[in-house]
Design an enzyme around this catalytic site. Structure first.
Site, PDB file in Angstrom:
ATOM      1  N   CYS A 100     -34.080 -21.455  49.326  1.00  0.00           N
ATOM      2  CA  CYS A 100     -34.226 -20.589  48.041  1.00  0.00           C
ATOM      3  C   CYS A 100     -35.835 -20.678  47.693  1.00  0.00           C
ATOM      4  O   CYS A 100     -36.411 -20.154  46.756  1.00  0.00           O
ATOM      5  CB  CYS A 100     -33.736 -21.438  46.850  1.00  0.00           C
ATOM      6  N   HIS A 137     -37.342 -23.046  38.105  1.00  0.00           N
ATOM      7  CA  HIS A 137     -36.182 -22.600  39.403  1.00  0.00           C
ATOM      8  C   HIS A 137     -34.926 -22.672  38.691  1.00  0.00           C
ATOM      9  O   HIS A 137     -34.172 -21.817  38.703  1.00  0.00           O
ATOM     10  CB  HIS A 137     -36.215 -23.859  40.298  1.00  0.00           C
ATOM     11  N   GLU A 143     -36.181 -31.052  37.408  1.00  0.00           N
ATOM     12  CA  GLU A 143     -37.026 -30.158  37.218  1.00  0.00           C
ATOM     13  C   GLU A 143     -37.692 -30.488  35.785  1.00  0.00           C
ATOM     14  O   GLU A 143     -38.871 -30.457  35.992  1.00  0.00           O
ATOM     15  CB  GLU A 143     -36.769 -28.731  37.208  1.00  0.00           C
ATOM     16  N   LYS A 150     -32.604 -17.028  35.786  1.00  0.00           N
ATOM     17  CA  LYS A 150     -31.166 -17.197  36.680  1.00  0.00           C
ATOM     18  C   LYS A 150     -30.134 -17.070  35.719  1.00  0.00           C
ATOM     19  O   LYS A 150     -29.003 -16.819  36.107  1.00  0.00           O
ATOM     20  CB  LYS A 150     -31.169 -18.500  37.467  1.00  0.00           C
ATOM     21  N   HIS A 195     -28.572 -16.593  40.907  1.00  0.00           N
ATOM     22  CA  HIS A 195     -29.427 -17.135  42.064  1.00  0.00           C
ATOM     23  C   HIS A 195     -29.442 -16.146  43.184  1.00  0.00           C
ATOM     24  O   HIS A 195     -28.427 -16.219  43.862  1.00  0.00           O
ATOM     25  CB  HIS A 195     -29.057 -18.504  42.101  1.00  0.00           C
ATOM     26  N   PHE A 230     -33.200 -26.119  49.375  1.00  0.00           N
ATOM     27  CA  PHE A 230     -32.126 -26.775  50.366  1.00  0.00           C
ATOM     28  C   PHE A 230     -33.386 -27.454  51.434  1.00  0.00           C
ATOM     29  O   PHE A 230     -34.108 -26.357  51.926  1.00  0.00           O
ATOM     30  CB  PHE A 230     -31.137 -26.366  50.836  1.00  0.00           C
TER      31      PHE A 230
END
Length: 413
Positions: free
Chosen positions: A163, A303, A314, A335, A340, A399
């Site tokens: 991502c 994010h 976050e 998002k 996403h 990831f």
């Protein structure tokens, strides 16, 4: 170092298929999440996603090329076409040996891989596989097609970091300009993974929301009832230039990419560091590179995935990085509207951040009804926030523990 500026943007997204529609969609809180139409979801735990809608690729790509490329490349070529037009670049006058392409995809041609696997499994005949199978599937092919289409002969490669992919592509592109390797870079990311394998795979790891009866509310970053992310698709593209090159040609400059922070969690293959240490360090590195203080930052495009772990970590990272100033920041997660976009997320989120810097307004985080008690910052819940924005950060984390923070600020010549 040479200053790096943004002179063009292009996008294909679940809430708008060009820059203006995308921005207007963000400002109005448009929700791009709907039942999946790409395939039959009868046997799937998740039956909804944020698909690109009412998009005609023939506006940007000829029929012959369309037959030979995967949807992720369709999105990227279309967004690049729009970004170049937006930038006003004169391709006949451009030194193409100093113009490059740095473009990524987190997964690449998943549609093609799935379809060609089906053909082989049904026929057991390798001769039935398409001669374009490999070139449609590989993640770097968008960068290759863009270079070939426009004749750009400078640096040309692909980033793949889950991502964080598009943000890494933008960061690398900026660094190539800073070191004098190129004057112009086309950069960003693209993804098209709303397929049986894409949805099924993320369902298997329990990463997606399964709110099928409340799909329009499923993407809810920082809300206490969040249950997983919503898959999106599309592409986001920036045209980056050396500031002097841009000014010499009379380009419109939308923002300066002034700081880059790149770190690793070194913690877990999917879960973020529980204290958000990697994210904290990436934001602080971006601030330091820009020559700013933490008090100079006005906005963070988070994010903000709507997953139980990300949103809390976050928030911790922001508070640990900014201290008391964290409560003066306006934070949001687009998002909540787009879902996403995986490897393309950093591209469209950079665009949203740049537009906020340019227009002094921050899109809302929709569906934020009841904030998680551990998420206690200002997330621009449900309504856009007007505020002078001199400097803003766009965060993307992937990831594998990849963290990227891009700092954009108003350009001062």
């Amino acid at each position: 170092m040479r200053k790096v500026v943004v002179t063009g943007m292009g996008c294909v997204t679940p809430i708008g298929n060009n820059l203006n529609d995308f921005w207007q969609g963000l400002m109005s809180g448009k929700n791009g999440v709907a039942p999946i139409t790409h395939f039959d979801t009868t046997n799937f735990d998740t039956k909804f996603a944020a698909e690109v809608k009412n998009f005609d690729p023939l506006d940007h790509i000829d029929k012959k090329t369309l037959r030979r490329i995967d949807p992720f490349t369709v999105f990227s070529l279309s967004a690049v076409d729009m970004a170049i037009n937006h930038s006003g670049l004169n391709l006949e006058l451009l030194d193409k040996e100093r113009a490059g392409v740095l473009f990524g995809s987190g997964i690449g041609g998943l549609n093609t891989l799935q379809e060609q696997s089906r053909i082989y499994n049904e026929t057991k005949d390798p001769a039935r596989l398409s001669p374009f199978f490999v070139t449609m599937m590989i993640a770097d092919i968008s960068a290759g097609y863009i270079s070939i289409r426009y004749g750009f002969k400078g640096p040309n490669y692909c980033t793949t970091s889950a991502c964080a992919t598009a943000s890494h592509a933008i960061a690398d592109a900026a660094m190539l300009i800073q070191r004098g390797t190129a004057d112009v870079m086309i950069c960003g990311g693209s993804e098209a993974t709303i397929t049986e394998l894409g949805i099924g795979g993320f369902n298997a790891m329990r990463a997606l929301s399964t709110w099928n009866d409340r799909y329009s509310e499923a993407s809810r970053p920082f809300d206490k009832d969040r249950s997983g992310f919503v898959m999106g698709e599309g592409s986001g593209v920036l045209i980056l230039e050396d500031a002097e090159h841009a000014m010499n040609r009379g380009a419109t400059i939308y923002a300066e990419l002034a700081g880059i922070g790149l770190t690793a969690d070194a913690h877990h293959i999917t879960a973020p560091d529980p204290n958000g240490d990697g994210a904290r360090r990436s934001m602080l590195l971006a601030v330091r590179e820009a020559g700013l203080q933490i008090s100079d930052i006005d906005h963070i495009n988070a994010h903000g995935t709507s997953t139980p772990l990300n949103d809390v970590t976050e928030t911790k990272a922001i508070k640990n990085a900014f201290g008391d100033h964290a409560y003066k920041l306006v934070i949001n997660s687009i998002k909540s509207m787009n879902g996403h976009l995986l490897g393309a997320a950093g591209g469209i989120e950079a665009i949203a951040t740049i537009m906020s810097v340019n227009k002094d307004i921050i899109p809302p985080t929709i569906n934020l009804d009841n904030a998680d008690p551990e998420c206690d910052l200002n997330y621009s819940a449900k309504m856009a926030t007007s505020k002078t924005i001199n400097a803003a950060i766009s965060n993307t984390f992937g990831f594998g523990g990849h963290n990227a923070s891009l700092l954009f600020r108003k350009f001062l010549s």
